[in-house]
Design a protein around this motif. Sequence first.
Motif, short mmCIF file in Angstrom:
data_model
loop_
_atom_site.label_atom_id
_atom_site.label_comp_id
_atom_site.label_asym_id
_atom_site.label_seq_id
_atom_site.Cartn_x
_atom_site.Cartn_y
_atom_site.Cartn_z
N ALA A 157 0.82 -1.21 0.00
CA ALA A 157 0.00 0.00 0.00
C ALA A 157 0.86 1.26 0.00
CB ALA A 157 -0.93 0.01 1.21
N GLU A 158 2.03 1.20 0.64
CA GLU A 158 2.85 2.41 0.77
C GLU A 158 4.29 2.06 1.10
OE1 GLU A 158 2.02 6.39 3.27
OE2 GLU A 158 2.73 4.74 4.51
N TYR A 159 5.19 2.86 0.57
CA TYR A 159 6.58 2.89 1.04
C TYR A 159 6.79 4.24 1.70
CZ TYR A 159 7.79 -1.16 -1.88
OH TYR A 159 7.86 -2.41 -2.45
N ARG A 160 7.60 4.23 2.76
CA ARG A 160 7.84 5.49 3.47
C ARG A 160 9.29 5.52 3.96
NH1 ARG A 160 4.30 9.03 6.82
NH2 ARG A 160 2.56 7.83 6.02
N GLY A 161 9.96 6.63 3.72
CA GLY A 161 11.31 6.81 4.25
C GLY A 161 12.29 5.75 3.81
N VAL A 162 12.21 5.36 2.55
CA VAL A 162 13.12 4.34 2.05
C VAL A 162 14.43 5.02 1.60
CG1 VAL A 162 13.52 2.59 0.28
CG2 VAL A 162 11.26 2.81 1.34
N ILE A 163 15.49 4.76 2.34
CA ILE A 163 16.80 5.32 2.02
C ILE A 163 17.56 4.33 1.13
CG2 ILE A 163 18.94 6.30 2.94
CD1 ILE A 163 16.49 7.78 3.88
N VAL A 164 17.99 4.81 -0.01
CA VAL A 164 18.75 3.97 -0.94
C VAL A 164 20.24 4.24 -0.68
CG1 VAL A 164 19.19 3.42 -3.36
CG2 VAL A 164 16.87 4.06 -2.62
N PHE A 220 -4.12 -2.88 7.81
CA PHE A 220 -2.79 -2.52 7.30
C PHE A 220 -1.70 -2.91 8.30
CE2 PHE A 220 -5.86 0.17 5.22
CZ PHE A 220 -5.45 0.14 3.89
N TRP A 221 -0.59 -3.38 7.75
CA TRP A 221 0.54 -3.82 8.56
C TRP A 221 1.76 -3.04 8.11
CZ3 TRP A 221 0.07 -8.18 12.00
CH2 TRP A 221 -1.20 -8.76 12.00
N ARG A 222 2.36 -2.30 9.03
CA ARG A 222 3.55 -1.51 8.68
C ARG A 222 4.79 -2.23 9.22
NH1 ARG A 222 3.63 4.78 9.67
NH2 ARG A 222 2.19 4.58 7.95
N CYS A 223 5.77 -2.39 8.35
CA CYS A 223 6.99 -3.12 8.71
C CYS A 223 8.22 -2.28 8.41
CB CYS A 223 7.09 -4.41 7.89
SG CYS A 223 5.72 -5.54 8.12
N LEU A 236 24.88 -1.91 4.75
CA LEU A 236 23.48 -1.56 4.57
C LEU A 236 23.25 -1.05 3.14
CD1 LEU A 236 20.73 -1.30 5.99
CD2 LEU A 236 21.40 1.00 6.72
N LEU A 237 22.33 -1.70 2.43
CA LEU A 237 22.04 -1.35 1.04
C LEU A 237 20.80 -0.47 0.94
CD1 LEU A 237 22.54 -4.92 -0.47
CD2 LEU A 237 24.23 -3.06 -0.40
N LEU A 238 19.82 -0.77 1.78
CA LEU A 238 18.53 -0.07 1.68
C LEU A 238 17.80 -0.26 2.99
CD1 LEU A 238 16.15 -0.23 -1.37
CD2 LEU A 238 15.29 -0.97 0.86
N GLU A 239 17.04 0.74 3.42
CA GLU A 239 16.24 0.63 4.64
C GLU A 239 15.02 1.52 4.52
OE1 GLU A 239 17.96 2.45 8.14
OE2 GLU A 239 19.28 3.68 6.90
N GLY A 240 13.98 1.20 5.25
CA GLY A 240 12.78 2.03 5.23
C GLY A 240 11.60 1.31 5.83
N GLU A 241 10.40 1.77 5.46
CA GLU A 241 9.18 1.16 5.96
C GLU A 241 8.26 0.84 4.79
OE1 GLU A 241 8.85 3.03 10.46
OE2 GLU A 241 7.39 3.63 8.94
N VAL A 242 7.52 -0.24 4.94
CA VAL A 242 6.53 -0.63 3.94
C VAL A 242 5.24 -0.96 4.66
CG1 VAL A 242 7.36 -3.03 3.99
CG2 VAL A 242 6.02 -2.24 2.05
N THR A 243 4.13 -0.54 4.06
CA THR A 243 2.81 -0.87 4.60
C THR A 243 2.13 -1.86 3.67
OG1 THR A 243 2.58 1.29 5.64
CG2 THR A 243 0.57 0.03 5.32
N LEU A 244 1.66 -2.95 4.25
CA LEU A 244 1.01 -4.01 3.49
C LEU A 244 -0.48 -4.00 3.72
CD1 LEU A 244 3.62 -6.52 4.75
CD2 LEU A 244 3.42 -5.92 2.35
#
Lengths: 130, 125
Positions: free
Chosen positions: A71-78, A100-103, A114-122
């Motif tokens: 549903a959403e990506y948030r604050g994904v640092i590449v 909704f589940w935010r991970c 570290l390659l990538l980090e952030g949050e995803v909502t399912l």
Amino acid sequence: MSHPSPAALLEHRGPALLLGAIDAFDGHQLLCTSRGTGPWRWPEILEGAAQSAGLMAGMQPGGPSATAVIAEYRGVIVHAPSHAGTIRYAARLVRRLLHFWRCRIEARSVDGKLLLEGEVTLSPKARARA
Amino acid sequence: MDSEDAFTSFAVHGGQARAVVRPSHARRLCEGHLPGDPFLPGAHLVGLMAEVAARLVAARSGPASALREVVRCVFLTPVRPDVEIVVTTAEPGDGRAPEPSLVDAEVRVRGAVAAHATLRFASPT
């Protein structure tokens, strides 16, 4: 403790299936390994991280099926635009709100970079997005 | 690495860019996602938006614009590979203080927004 194969839990097939194995799951965090060694561009790394979050949420009591969608990506640092080699993924539940589940998601190289980090909502597939 | 351009057209006008995704590229991104019900993975939609945004930033500030952050990306409807997929990007216009590293982007199908994002690029040097 052995864990099921991601292929047994996810609907993804062929090149879309980016996870090869679940390495650990303690009820709150899931660790898994990429299927193959790439090379990967950052959207593929992000998709792999999202698949690990989908598995993690799907393994929660009352969680969506492992076929949940994004549903959403948030604050994904590449941190890295691409990577060649095995990737270690980590997914941890941050909060649940209604359906909704935010991970929190992370992707690292085998040596811990570290390659990538952030949050995803399912969300459940019936509310399907991507 | 892709051997063909992901887009059949790309144009910059003013502070906005517009691109149409090549149908063969969209179909390739859907391979295995998901059998019997193909739609583009969200991460690849973000990737397409970032690619168009990078070209916009490059047109504005010069080359070597690297994506730093997907500040936010929301998916509203599934994007199927058998329809025209239009990606547009523009500098944020929501009243925030100017931040040259931010770009707003949308994916539209049949005229409706299917996904939208705010992306942060490396600040121009």
